[in-house]
Design a protein around this motif. Structure first.
Motif, PDB file in Angstrom:
ATOM      1  N   LYS B 422      32.439 -14.878 -11.224  1.00 20.84           N
ATOM      2  CA  LYS B 422      31.022 -15.217 -11.070  1.00 20.84           C
ATOM      3  C   LYS B 422      30.408 -14.594  -9.792  1.00 20.84           C
ATOM      4  N   ALA B 423      31.225 -13.824  -9.057  1.00 18.73           N
ATOM      5  CA  ALA B 423      30.712 -13.197  -7.824  1.00 18.73           C
ATOM      6  C   ALA B 423      29.477 -12.361  -8.122  1.00 18.73           C
ATOM      7  N   GLY B 424      28.506 -12.469  -7.265  1.00 22.02           N
ATOM      8  CA  GLY B 424      27.229 -11.784  -7.496  1.00 22.02           C
ATOM      9  C   GLY B 424      27.368 -10.281  -7.637  1.00 22.02           C
ATOM     10  N   GLY B 425      28.247  -9.690  -6.851  1.00 20.14           N
ATOM     11  CA  GLY B 425      28.360  -8.236  -6.862  1.00 20.14           C
ATOM     12  C   GLY B 425      29.468  -7.736  -7.763  1.00 20.14           C
ATOM     13  N   ARG B 426      30.035  -8.629  -8.561  1.00 22.69           N
ATOM     14  CA  ARG B 426      31.226  -8.302  -9.356  1.00 22.69           C
ATOM     15  C   ARG B 426      31.027  -7.078 -10.260  1.00 22.69           C
ATOM     16  N   HIS B 427      29.909  -7.034 -10.930  1.00 30.25           N
ATOM     17  CA  HIS B 427      29.700  -5.917 -11.865  1.00 30.25           C
ATOM     18  C   HIS B 427      28.650  -4.945 -11.349  1.00 30.25           C
ATOM     19  N   HIS B 428      28.438  -5.012 -10.041  1.00 28.75           N
ATOM     20  CA  HIS B 428      27.444  -4.118  -9.461  1.00 28.75           C
ATOM     21  C   HIS B 428      28.109  -2.786  -9.165  1.00 28.75           C
ATOM     22  N   TRP B 429      27.479  -1.709  -9.592  1.00 22.89           N
ATOM     23  CA  TRP B 429      28.058  -0.383  -9.418  1.00 22.89           C
ATOM     24  C   TRP B 429      28.074   0.013  -7.945  1.00 22.89           C
ATOM     25  N   VAL B 430      29.227   0.472  -7.466  1.00 19.77           N
ATOM     26  CA  VAL B 430      29.286   1.125  -6.147  1.00 19.77           C
ATOM     27  C   VAL B 430      30.037   2.448  -6.329  1.00 19.77           C
ATOM     28  N   PRO B 431      29.636   3.470  -5.547  1.00 18.91           N
ATOM     29  CA  PRO B 431      30.314   4.761  -5.710  1.00 18.91           C
ATOM     30  C   PRO B 431      31.759   4.673  -5.243  1.00 18.91           C
ATOM     31  N   GLU B 432      32.583   5.614  -5.698  1.00 19.68           N
ATOM     32  CA  GLU B 432      33.957   5.714  -5.215  1.00 19.68           C
ATOM     33  C   GLU B 432      33.915   6.070  -3.727  1.00 19.68           C
ATOM     34  N   PRO B 433      34.779   5.486  -2.899  1.00 22.25           N
ATOM     35  CA  PRO B 433      34.749   5.783  -1.458  1.00 22.25           C
ATOM     36  C   PRO B 433      34.780   7.271  -1.147  1.00 22.25           C
ATOM     37  N   SER B 434      35.632   8.020  -1.843  1.00 26.99           N
ATOM     38  CA  SER B 434      35.787   9.438  -1.493  1.00 26.99           C
ATOM     39  C   SER B 434      34.570  10.272  -1.877  1.00 26.99           C
ATOM     40  N   ALA B 435      33.675   9.724  -2.679  1.00 22.02           N
ATOM     41  CA  ALA B 435      32.460  10.458  -3.041  1.00 22.02           C
ATOM     42  C   ALA B 435      31.558  10.681  -1.826  1.00 22.02           C
ATOM     43  N   ALA B 436      31.844   9.926  -0.753  1.00 23.26           N
ATOM     44  CA  ALA B 436      31.028  10.055   0.459  1.00 23.26           C
ATOM     45  C   ALA B 436      31.344  11.334   1.228  1.00 23.26           C
ATOM     46  N   LEU B 437      32.555  11.845   1.059  1.00 25.14           N
ATOM     47  CA  LEU B 437      33.009  12.948   1.909  1.00 25.14           C
ATOM     48  C   LEU B 437      32.176  14.203   1.687  1.00 25.14           C
ATOM     49  N   GLY B 438      31.788  14.812   2.806  1.00 22.90           N
ATOM     50  CA  GLY B 438      31.026  16.063   2.725  1.00 22.90           C
ATOM     51  C   GLY B 438      29.527  15.873   2.648  1.00 22.90           C
ATOM     52  N   LYS B 439      29.083  14.650   2.472  1.00 23.69           N
ATOM     53  CA  LYS B 439      27.639  14.455   2.305  1.00 23.69           C
ATOM     54  C   LYS B 439      26.858  14.591   3.608  1.00 23.69           C
ATOM     55  N   GLU B 440      27.471  14.292   4.719  1.00 23.08           N
ATOM     56  CA  GLU B 440      26.755  14.324   5.995  1.00 23.08           C
ATOM     57  C   GLU B 440      27.304  15.376   6.946  1.00 23.08           C
ATOM     58  N   ARG B 441      28.481  15.911   6.642  1.00 23.55           N
ATOM     59  CA  ARG B 441      29.173  16.714   7.635  1.00 23.55           C
ATOM     60  C   ARG B 441      28.415  17.962   8.041  1.00 23.55           C
ATOM     61  N   HIS B 442      27.703  18.563   7.104  1.00 26.77           N
ATOM     62  CA  HIS B 442      26.984  19.799   7.443  1.00 26.77           C
ATOM     63  C   HIS B 442      25.963  19.551   8.543  1.00 26.77           C
ATOM     64  N   LYS B 443      25.535  18.297   8.664  1.00 26.65           N
ATOM     65  CA  LYS B 443      24.525  17.996   9.687  1.00 26.65           C
ATOM     66  C   LYS B 443      25.097  18.071  11.095  1.00 26.65           C
ATOM     67  N   THR B 444      26.417  18.094  11.194  1.00 25.18           N
ATOM     68  CA  THR B 444      27.024  18.172  12.520  1.00 25.18           C
ATOM     69  C   THR B 444      27.122  19.622  12.980  1.00 25.18           C
ATOM     70  N   LEU B 445      26.776  20.576  12.119  1.00 23.17           N
ATOM     71  CA  LEU B 445      26.864  21.991  12.473  1.00 23.17           C
ATOM     72  C   LEU B 445      25.570  22.446  13.121  1.00 23.17           C
ATOM     73  N   PRO B 446      25.668  23.384  14.064  1.00 19.44           N
ATOM     74  CA  PRO B 446      24.443  23.825  14.734  1.00 19.44           C
ATOM     75  C   PRO B 446      23.674  24.875  13.940  1.00 19.44           C
ATOM     76  N   GLY B 447      22.378  24.910  14.177  1.00 22.79           N
ATOM     77  CA  GLY B 447      21.510  25.972  13.712  1.00 22.79           C
ATOM     78  C   GLY B 447      21.648  26.325  12.250  1.00 22.79           C
ATOM     79  N   LYS B 448      21.690  27.629  11.985  1.00 20.84           N
ATOM     80  CA  LYS B 448      21.682  28.090  10.609  1.00 20.84           C
ATOM     81  C   LYS B 448      22.896  27.605   9.841  1.00 20.84           C
ATOM     82  N   ALA B 449      23.970  27.344  10.553  1.00 25.19           N
ATOM     83  CA  ALA B 449      25.199  26.948   9.888  1.00 25.19           C
ATOM     84  C   ALA B 449      24.962  25.745   8.989  1.00 25.19           C
ATOM     85  N   ARG B 450      24.106  24.822   9.447  1.00 26.88           N
ATOM     86  CA  ARG B 450      23.870  23.614   8.650  1.00 26.88           C
ATOM     87  C   ARG B 450      23.103  23.978   7.385  1.00 26.88           C
TER      88      ARG B 450
END
Lengths: 441, 463
Positions: B422-450
Motif C-alpha cells: 500500500k506504499a504510496g510510491g510503490r508503483h511509481h515509475w523511477v528511472p534506473e540508477p545507472s540511467a543518470a550517468l553521463g547526463k551532467e558530466r559534459h557540464k564539467t568540461l570547459p568551453g567548447k568541449a562541453r
C-alpha cells in the motif's frame, strides 16, 4: 552642425568615444548577476562560439568568487576580456538569453564577463601557467586573437612558442580594427600582457614573414606552424579616382584611429561606402571625430545590409545618414576627393541593377571604403601544398585546423573568411589541440 | 471606507499597525514621528534598569542583491534612564491621546515589577508588554527568553504584574521553545490580557570568512543574536496559528515577525492576530512604509467586503488542519503554458534532480513537457518557473472523493510494513540508477568541449 566637436586632446577623444560597455562596479555586477536564471542547457552557452559556461561564471560573480568567474571565462576563451567588450553580444549570448522571450532586458553578459576578467587582469593573479616542456616548438604567424590564443593553449600543452607579428603590438584587429568605443588600447594590451605573463610565449613584433625563405626557415626550426594571419588590406574597388587624396580604406582608417586617436583628421563631409559592420564603425567614428556630415552609401536596400541592426542603430544614433540603392562609379576631384559619382540601383531577383541615366555626384571631402578586406592569397601561395577555397580562404580540417600542408595549421579570419574575435579565439584553441594531437602521434 | 481601528484587549488604536519594541521606539521623538506618519501604536523600547550596549550591534542576511531578508541584533533593552522614557511617554500621550502607547517592561524582582508597572501607568501608558522574549544578552542575566522558556516562572511574574496593573497586560513570547502554546497557556493562567509573538529567534546571522567570527563582529568576536525580518515570517505565522487555534488560550494576539507590507499583515490577521507589530521593515525603510500598509489593507478590505479588522481575524484558521486530515484524493498536475514558456528549463532540472522526473525535454523545442503519469503534483516546477502563470497546477480529480490519512488508518488501508503493497510510491515509475550517468558530466568540461560532448572530437587532455 556636427554631432560631436572635433576632439583635440586625449580626454576629448575619450569623451567622444566613450565606452559602450563600461566596466561594471561590484554593485552593478551583483545586481545584474542576481537576475540570471541559471537556465538548464543554457541558450547563451550555445550561442557563444567559444562555449563559455556563462551561467556558471555569473553565479560565481554573484557569490563573490570573481576570480573563479575569470577562470571559467579564460578556460574557454583566452580573449575573455576583449570578447566581453567587443563581441556582438546582441546577436550571440545576450541575443539568446531567455529573458528576450519575456520582453525583459537580457542579462548584460558581456559586461559581466569583462567585470570578472578586468578584475583579475588588474590584480595580476595568475590562473594558468605553461605545461611541462615537451621539447617541441611551434611558430605562430600573426599575434591576433587566433595567434595569441593558439600560443596560450600550446604553451599550456608544453610547447615552446614563437609568435611573429608584422605590426608593433599584439591582439590584431582588437587593437587595430575594433571601434575605439568598444574597447580601449590600454584594456586590450593589458589582457595581452596578462596572458603573456602567465604562458610565457615569445613574441617577435615588427617581424613580418613575407618570403619563401623566411617560411623555409620556420619550417626547418619548428615542428608545426600556426597561421593566424587574418585578412589583408581593403579591397580595391577599381573605380576611377580611387587614388585621390582622402580616399582611404576603412581598415586602414580605423587602424590609424586606434593608434593616433584625436590626431587623425577626418573630412567635414565623409562618405562611407559599404553596408557591413566595418562600414558602420567607420561612419560612427567619422562622426565622433567631428565630421559635420557622414553619409553611409550602400548599393542595395537598407534591409539588405550585412551589418547587425544594432550597429546601424549605433551609427544613426550619432547622426550618420543612410543613402541606399546607390553604386559608386567614380571618385571625383582634382588631386583631393571632391565627391562621389553614384548611379542609382534597384534590386531584382537578388541582383543589383543600375538605373541608366540616374547618375549624380554627392560632394564630400573624404571617402572611406568599407568594402571588405582582401585575402592574403599571395603570401599563402608561398606555402607548398596549401589549398585555398574559391574565396581565397585556407582549407583546413574543421576539428584540428590542419591544412593541406600537414605542418601548417590555421584559425581565424584567414580560415573563416572574416568573423569575430570570439570565433578566432575559439578556433585557435581547438587548432592548438589539433597541433598537439598531430605532434603527439 | 472600512474601519481600521482596533480595540486590542482594551487598548484602542486607530489602526492595527504598531511599531514593535525595538530601536525605532527608543524615544518620544521617534514615536511622535511615527504617529505623525500614520502608525497606530508603538510598543516602547523595553524599560528596566538601563543597560550598556556594545558597539557593532546588527547583522544582516542578504539574498543575492536583496538586502536584509533576515536581520539580527545583539542590542539590549533601553539604555536610557527610566525617568527620561516616562517623561517622553507622557508627552507622546498628551499629543496623541488616541494612539496606543504600550510600555515594554523587563525587570527582575517582584518589587521592581510593581514599581515599573505603577510608574508606567502614571506616565499614561495604555498597556504593558512583558518582554519574556529577548534571546540574547538579557537572557544570560535570567531575564527575557530565560523567563519565556520557563512557563512556571513566566506565570509567576505575570501574577506579580497583575497585582498592580490597571491597564491591559500583553505577554511577549519567545519562539526559542519547542511548543509555543505552553508559555502562552502560562500567560493565560497568570491572568494576562493578551499575548504577542514572536520575539526574535536565537541566531548567528553569518560568519565572516576572513575573520572567522560571527556577525555582528565586536572586536574580532561575536555572540548569538536575535533573528527577525522577512525570513522569519513563516515561523511567526505558524506560532500565531498554534496559539490562535489552541482551545484554552483564547487571548487576543498581536502578531509579530516578518511584516513589511499590508500583505504580510493580512496573513498574520487571517491566522488570528488582531494587531500587528513591525520592526525590521521600519529599520530598513523608515516609518514611511506605513502609507503602503494602510492603503493596501484598506483596499483589500474593500475588495473582500470586510468592514472591520475583526471581520477577518482568524479567517484562515478553519482551513489550517493537521496533515492527517487533508484529502488524499485531491490531485493536481502541472501544466506548462507553451505560449508563455521562455525555455529556461528550470522546471525540467528541478523536477529531474529535486522531485520525480516527471518533465522531459524534446528535440527541436526548448519548451519542456510534463509526463503526466509521473507528476505527483508537488508544485516544485511552478515554484521555480520565472514566468507568471506559465506553469499552473490543474486539478485532475473529479472532486467527489474525500479520504484522509486518519480515515485510512482507521480503515486499516494505510501501509504499516516496510515493504507494504500500500506504499504510496510503490508503483511509481523511477528511472534506473545507472540511467543518470553521463547526463551532467559534459557540464564539467570547459568551453567548447562541453558543446562537443558525446562527439569524438574531444582530445584526451580535455577529459
Amino acid at each position: 552642425m556636427a554631432e560631436f566637436f572635433t576632439p583635440t586632446t586625449e580626454q576629448e577623444f575619450a569623451e567622444n568615444f566613450a565606452q559602450l560597455k563600461p566596466v561594471m562596479n561590484r554593485t552593478e555586477a551583483l545586481y545584474e548577476s542576481s537576475r540570471c536564471l541559471f537556465c538548464f542547457d543554457a541558450p547563451c552557452i550555445k550561442a557563444c562560439p567559444s562555449g563559455i559556461d556563462i551561467p556558471q561564471f555569473i553565479r560565481q560573480i554573484n557569490s563573490g568568487n570573481d576570480t573563479g568567474a575569470a577562470r571559467t571565462i579564460y578556460e574557454a576563451n583566452y580573449f575573455g576580456n576583449a570578447c566581453g567588450k567587443v563581441c556582438p553580444t546582441e546577436v550571440l549570448c545576450e541575443g539568446a538569453c531567455v529573458y528576450n522571450l519575456q520582453e525583459v532586458k537580457p542579462i548584460e553578459i558581456g559586461r559581466l564577463q569583462s567585470y570578472a576578467t578586468t578584475k583579475v587582469i588588474k590584480s595580476g593573479e595568475k590562473l594558468f601557467g605553461p605545461g611541462a616542456d615537451n621539447g617541441k616548438k611551434v611558430a605562430v604567424i600573426g599575434a591576433g586573437p587566433a595567434g595569441i590564443s593558439a600560443a596560450c593553449e600550446l604553451r599550456a600543452l608544453g610547447y615552446t612558442v614563437d609568435v611573429f607579428e608584422a605590426k608593433a603590438q599584439p591582439s590584431g584587429l582588437t587593437v587595430y580594427g575594433v571601434a575605439p568605443y568598444k574597447i580601449t588600447n590600454e584594456e586590450t594590451l593589458a589582457e595581452m600582457d596578462y596572458l603573456q605573463a602567465q604562458f610565457g610565449y615569445n613574441t617577435h613584433f615588427n617581424s613580418p614573414i613575407n618570403s619563401r625563405e623566411e617560411l623555409a626557415e620556420l619550417e626547418n626550426k619548428y615542428d608545426a606552424i600556426f597561421l593566424g594571419i587574418g585578412l589583408g588590406k581593403t579591397n580595391e574597388l577599381g573605380l576611377p579616382g580611387e587614388d585621390k587624396i582622402n580616399c582611404t580604406g576603412a581598415v586602414e582608417f580605423i587602424a590609424e584611429l586606434r593608434q593616433h586617436h584625436h590626431e587623425v583628421a577626418v573630412g567635414r563631409k565623409v562618405i562611407v561606402l559599404g553596408g557591413g559592420n566595418t562600414a558602420m564603425d567607420a561612419a560612427s567614428e567619422s562622426s565622433r571625430l567631428g565630421a559635420e556630415t557622414v553619409i553611409l552609401a550602400y548599393r542595395r536596400a537598407k534591409e539588405e545590409m550585412g551589418a547587425y541592426e544594432f550597429e546601424y542603430d549605433l551609427a544613426k544614433g550619432v547622426g550618420v545618414k543612410g543613402l541606399f540603392n546607390v553604386a559608386p562609379i567614380e571618385i571625383t576631384g582634382n588631386g583631393y576627393v571632391a565627391g562621389v559619382k553614384f548611379i542609382r540601383t534597384e534590386t531584382k531577383d537578388g541582383k543589383v541593377l543600375e538605373i541608366a541615366g540616374s547618375e549624380f555626384v554627392e560632394p564630400c571631402d573624404m571617402v572611406i571604403k568599407a568594402t571588405g578586406q582582401a585575402k592574403q592569397t599571395e603570401f599563402l601561395g608561398l606555402i607548398s601544398g596549401l589549398k585555398l577555397d574559391g574565396k581565397g580562404r585556407i582549407i583546413a580540417n574543421a576539428h584540428t585546423g590542419q591544412t593541406s600542408n600537414p605542418k601548417y595549421f590555421a584559425s581565424g579570419d584567414a580560415w573563416n573568411g572574416g568573423a569575430e574575435v570570439v570565433n578566432a579565439a575559439a578556433e585557435a584553441k581547438l587548432t592548438a589541440r589539433g597541433i598537439h594531437a598531430y605532434l603527439s602521434k | 471606507m472600512p474601519d481600521l481601528s482596533i480595540n486590542f484587549a482594551g487598548i484602542k488604536s486607530p489602526n492595527p499597525f504598531w511599531l514593535a519594541s525595538a530601536p525605532p521606539t527608543n524615544s518620544g521623538y521617534q514615536i511622535m514621528k511615527a504617529f505623525d506618519a500614520g502608525w497606530g501604536g508603538a510598543v516602547w523600547k523595553t524599560l528596566g534598569v538601563p543597560v550598556v550596549n556594545v558597539s557593532s550591534r546588527y547583522g544582516g542576511l542578504n539574498y543575492r542583491d536583496k538586502r536584509l531578508i533576515g536581520f539580527n541584533n545583539i542590542e539590549l533593552i533601553s539604555d536610557r534612564p527610566l525617568a527620561d522614557n516616562l517623561r517622553e511617554i507622557e508627552e507622546v500621550k498628551k499629543r496623541f491621546p488616541n494612539h496606543a502607547v504600550i510600555a515594554s517592561l523587563m525587570v527582575q524582582t517582584r518589587q521592581e515589577w510593581h514599581d515599573i508597572v505603577r510608574q508606567s501607568q502614571d506616565a499614561g501608558a495604555d498597556g504593558f508588554e512583558l518582554n519574556f522574549g529577548c534571546p540574547h544578552g538579557m537572557c544570560e542575566r535570567g531575564m527575557g527568553s530565560a523567563v519565556g522558556q520557563e512557563p512556571k516562572i513566566l506565570q509567576m511574574i505575570v501574577e506579580w504584574v497583575m497585582e498592580v496593573a490597571t491597564k491591559p497586560v500583553i505577554v511577549k513570547l519567545t519562539p526559542n521553545i519547542s511548543d509555543i502554546t505552553e508559555p502562552a497557556m502560562a500567560a493565560r493562567r497568570g491572568g494576562a490580557d493578551a499575548i504577542s509573538l514572536i520575539n526574535t529567534i536565537q541566531s548567528i546571522v553569518g560568519v565572516d570568512l576572513d575573520q572567522f567570527a560571527p556577525y555582528p563582529i565586536v572586536d574580532g568576536k561575536g555572540s548569538n543574536g536575535g533573528y527577525c525580518g522577512p525570513a522569519v515570517k513563516p515561523i511567526a505565522l505558524n506560532m500565531v496559528k498554534n496559539c490562535a487555534q489552541h482551545p484554552d488560550i483564547k487571548l487576543p494576539i498581536s502578531g509579530i515577525g516578518g511584516i513589511e507590507n499590508w500583505r504580510d499583515a493580512v496573513e498574520h490577521i487571517l491566522l488570528g492576530a488582531s494587531s500587528v507589530q513591525v520592526c525590521t521593515a521600519a529599520m530598513h525603510f523608515g516609518f514611511g512604509i506605513i502609507r503602503e500598509m494602510t492603503s493596501g489593507l484598506e483596499q483589500y478590505m474593500v475588495e473582500k467586503g470586510f468592514n472591520t479588522i475583526y471581520d477577518m481575524v482568524g479567517k484562515a484558521l478553519p482551513n489550517v488542519l493537521h496533515w492527517e486530515d487533508l484529502n488524499m484524493k485531491y490531485k493536481v498536475t502541472a501544466n506548462i503554458n507553451e505560449d508563455k514558456c521562455i525555455g529556461c528549463q528550470l522546471c525540467y532540472t528541478a523536477c529531474e534532480d529535486g522531485a520525480h522526473q516527471a518533465i522531459r525535454l524534446n528535440a527541436g523545442t526548448r519548451v519542456p513537457e510534463i509526463i503526466e503519469e509521473n507528476c505527483v503534483g508537488c508544485n516544485l516546477c511552478s515554484l521555480v518557473c520565472p514566468v507568471e502563470q506559465c506553469i499552473t497546477m490543474e486539478r485532475t480529480d473529479d472532486g467527489t472523493q474525500h479520504l484522509t490519512w486518519k480515515e485510512r488508518t482507521e480503515a486499516g488501508t494505510a501501509p504499516t510494513e516496510f515493504n507494504d503493497e500500500k506504499a504510496g510510491g510503490r508503483h511509481h515509475w523511477v528511472p534506473e540508477p545507472s540511467a543518470a550517468l553521463g547526463k551532467e558530466r559534459h557540464k564539467t568540461l570547459p568551453g567548447k568541449a562541453r558543446l562537443y560532448s558525446g562527439e569524438t572530437v574531444l582530445p584526451a587532455e580535455a577529459e
